[in-house]
Design a protein around this motif. Structure first.
Motif, PDB file in Angstrom:
ATOM      1  N   ALA A  37      19.787-107.044  41.798  1.00 53.87           N
ATOM      2  CA  ALA A  37      21.255-107.110  41.868  1.00 53.87           C
ATOM      3  C   ALA A  37      21.903-106.421  40.680  1.00 53.87           C
ATOM      4  N   LEU A  38      21.195-106.370  39.532  1.00 56.75           N
ATOM      5  CA  LEU A  38      21.781-105.822  38.311  1.00 56.75           C
ATOM      6  C   LEU A  38      20.854-104.788  37.692  1.00 56.75           C
ATOM      7  N   ARG A  39      21.418-103.866  36.936  1.00 56.75           N
ATOM      8  CA  ARG A  39      20.623-102.913  36.165  1.00 56.75           C
ATOM      9  C   ARG A  39      20.046-103.641  34.951  1.00 56.75           C
ATOM     10  N   SER A  40      18.777-103.401  34.675  1.00 57.23           N
ATOM     11  CA  SER A  40      18.123-104.028  33.518  1.00 57.23           C
ATOM     12  C   SER A  40      16.822-103.275  33.261  1.00 57.23           C
ATOM     13  N   ASN A  41      16.046-103.752  32.297  1.00 56.64           N
ATOM     14  CA  ASN A  41      14.708-103.181  32.186  1.00 56.64           C
ATOM     15  C   ASN A  41      13.750-103.987  33.065  1.00 56.64           C
ATOM     16  N   LEU A  42      12.546-103.457  33.267  1.00 58.25           N
ATOM     17  CA  LEU A  42      11.613-104.100  34.197  1.00 58.25           C
ATOM     18  C   LEU A  42      11.241-105.501  33.743  1.00 58.25           C
ATOM     19  N   SER A  43      11.070-105.687  32.442  1.00 56.57           N
ATOM     20  CA  SER A  43      10.698-107.004  31.931  1.00 56.57           C
ATOM     21  C   SER A  43      11.747-108.051  32.319  1.00 56.57           C
ATOM     22  N   ALA A  93      13.929-107.821  34.753  1.00 56.84           N
ATOM     23  CA  ALA A  93      13.973-107.945  36.203  1.00 56.84           C
ATOM     24  C   ALA A  93      12.851-108.847  36.712  1.00 56.84           C
ATOM     25  N   LEU A  94      11.670-108.706  36.132  1.00 56.01           N
ATOM     26  CA  LEU A  94      10.541-109.545  36.544  1.00 56.01           C
ATOM     27  C   LEU A  94      10.788-111.000  36.160  1.00 56.01           C
ATOM     28  N   SER A 140      13.606-112.538  35.702  1.00 51.60           N
ATOM     29  CA  SER A 140      14.665-113.136  36.516  1.00 51.60           C
ATOM     30  C   SER A 140      14.187-113.455  37.930  1.00 51.60           C
ATOM     31  N   ASN A 141      13.048-112.864  38.308  1.00 52.70           N
ATOM     32  CA  ASN A 141      12.469-113.161  39.623  1.00 52.70           C
ATOM     33  C   ASN A 141      11.268-114.104  39.528  1.00 52.70           C
ATOM     34  N   GLY A 142      11.233-114.867  38.429  1.00 51.80           N
ATOM     35  CA  GLY A 142      10.265-115.949  38.321  1.00 51.80           C
ATOM     36  C   GLY A 142       8.888-115.577  37.835  1.00 51.80           C
ATOM     37  N   VAL A 143       8.688-114.379  37.292  1.00 46.41           N
ATOM     38  CA  VAL A 143       7.367-113.986  36.788  1.00 46.41           C
ATOM     39  C   VAL A 143       7.181-114.567  35.390  1.00 46.41           C
ATOM     40  N   PRO A 144       6.133-115.374  35.155  1.00 46.41           N
ATOM     41  CA  PRO A 144       5.903-115.933  33.820  1.00 46.41           C
ATOM     42  C   PRO A 144       5.509-114.850  32.824  1.00 46.41           C
TER      43      PRO A 144
END
Length: 491
Positions: A446-452, A454-455, A457-461
């Motif tokens: 939904a938003l521009r960000s870096n991959l870290s 983005a991951l 915010s999608n629940g990746v520990p």
């Protein structure tokens, strides 16, 4: 002596003359003692073994995709009349390979790590290149085809691995380790073929970086199978990029496809990593939810699971435990079938019960094959192995647990073999029975960000951020735009 020399030279000349064939790719004559018909027969014989040992991944849309691209690429290859066959096999290993006769295989592990259609097409072209250039036939001619298990080397010592080869129930495969020249030629063909069907071949070079990062993430100790016999990935990256640029220039710089979003949507939901239903190890116990049994793994022992058998080996490589199914209506029939199949000479046996299951326990020595020239004397000198076997009946299923060691080591390992077999029991734990695999989940940002970010915010520990970065073929600090698709994993 002169007469014999003339005869030998004449025989060699006849063999070279009759064994010469034109290579479809180079157009040059080369010694080839394997005919195209023999090549086709090799593939037809090996394909059932590949699919039986690894299993096919059941996804119709992915299978339709590789069929479409594979047939299209085969048509523009140097052997367009060959009837190519394409398979996705159910393995988490990162690998793609081809066997003689036009059979090409992709593991779901490598499909999960591609990040666009162009990467897939480049590797597809590479594997078709091995077939069109007849690399497998050349290896056969040079007598350097090796028999290895498709899932990797045996995990015990070479001596015990010989027994393991037989225990694979005929599923050992002709698996080809090509020369670096062959691999480089296949890279060039991959560029050519994938470009011809409209894909940007430079993406194949980028995928080599993903493989190199995967290797580095595992401490350099676990080379992805696709790299194991291939040239240095850094060199390949440079050369393939150069070849791709040259092809574009020579062909008027056409617009070539990458198709990232289309590919990610294709693999959305694909199983990632080990699939628990095929069996898994947790806290030194092997669980098989589909077959509903469990058994211990000796502490510190290495293990390897395939659809055909589960192997365990002690760290010193002096003992091997293998669990497999066996034919027969009773434990006695199954034991007899195993003895015949594996060349075993039983020395003792007894009926018993293991946790409510009817069972048969036997001790046997492997009968070494007789050498045609050395006869019985050679057979007596050949090293053998001793086996403690437990055949366990669960309804119509017969499970054979074979403990294998050298005769001298057998007294030390036999108690451990027995303790593992005697702990075989019904799996009833709902958590283990209902364990679900992780799957690729494609997310739209939904938003521009870096991959870290983005991951995260999608629940990746945090501990899995680098793993997911490699899976996405990106760096953690790389910028990703709103609306972009990324891969994460989840149940």
């Amino acid at each position: 002596m002169k007469t014999r020399l003339i005869q030998a030279v004449g025989t060699a000349a006849v063999l070279l003359f009759t064994g010469c064939a034109t290579n479809p790719v180079t157009g040059k004559k080369e010694v080839m003692l394997v005919s195209e018909g023999q090549e086709l027969a090799m593939g037809q014989q090996s394909d059932p073994a590949v699919t039986a040992q690894m299993g096919l991944y059941p996804d119709k849309k992915i299978q339709a995709f590789i069929n479409e691209k594979g047939k299209k690429m085969g048509a523009v290859s140097h052997r367009p009349t060959l009837e190519y066959q394409f398979r996705v096999v159910d393995s988490p290993v990162i690998n793609a390979f081809a066997i003689p006769g036009g059979y090409v295989y992709f593991t779901r592990g490598i499909m999960a790590h591609f990040n666009n259609e162009a990467q897939f097409a480049g590797v597809l072209g590479h594997e078709i290149g091995h077939i069109t250039a007849r690399h497998s036939a050349k290896q056969q001619t040079n007598s350097i085809i090796g028999q290895v298990g498709l899932m990797g080397a045996m995990i015990a010592s070479p001596r015990l691995a010989q027994f393991g080869d037989q225990a694979m129930q005929g599923m050992q495969l002709l698996f080809l380790k090509f020369s670096r020249d062959d691999e480089s030629q296949a890279d060039g063909l991959g560029v050519q073929y994938s470009s011809k069907i409209g894909y940007d071949a430079s993406q194949m070079a980028d995928f080599f970086q993903t493989l190199a990062r995967e290797q580095e993430a595992k401490g350099g100790s676990a080379v992805p199978d696709f790299l194991s016999t291939h040239p240095n990935p850094a060199d390949r990256y440079t050369i393939v990029h150069q070849l791709a640029d040259e092809w574009k220039q020579q062909n008027g710089n056409p617009k070539l496809a990458i198709n990232r979003d289309q590919y990610l949507r294709l693999i959305d939901g694909m199983v990632y990593g080990e699939d628990p239903k095929q069996g898994f190890v947790e806290n030194s116990t092997f669980y098989h939810p589909e077959l509903k049994f469990q058994m211990p793994v000796p502490t510190g022992w290495k293990h390897q699971n395939t659809p055909q058998q589960f192997q365990m080996a002690d760290p010193a490589g002096k003992a091997l435990l293998m669990l497999m199914t066996a034919p027969g209506a009773t434990p006695e029939e199954a034991a007899q079938a195993l003895a015949k199949q594996l060349g075993l000479q039983p020395t003792e046996s007894r009926q018993t019960t293991i946790n409510g299951f009817p069972a048969l326990v036997f001790v046997a020595d492997q009968v070494p094959p007789q050498d045609q020239q050395g006869g019985q004397q050679a057979a007596q000198q050949a090293p053998g192995v001793r086996v403690l076997g437990h055949v366990i009946q669960d309804g119509k299923n017969m499970y054979a647990l074979l403990g294998v060691s050298a005769p001298a080591d057998f007294p030390s390992y036999a108690p451990q073999f027995s303790s593992v077999a005697e702990a075989f029991r019904r799996l009833t734990d709902p958590d283990k029975l209902n364990r679900q695999p992780e799957r690729i989940r494609v997310k739209k940002l939904a938003l521009r960000s870096n991959l870290s970010q983005a991951l995260t915010s999608n629940g990746v520990p945090e501990k899995r951020l680098e793993e997911m970065a490699i899976l996405n073929g990106m760096q953690l600090n790389e910028q990703v735009n709103a609306g972009s698709l990324i891969k994460v994993v989840g149940k």
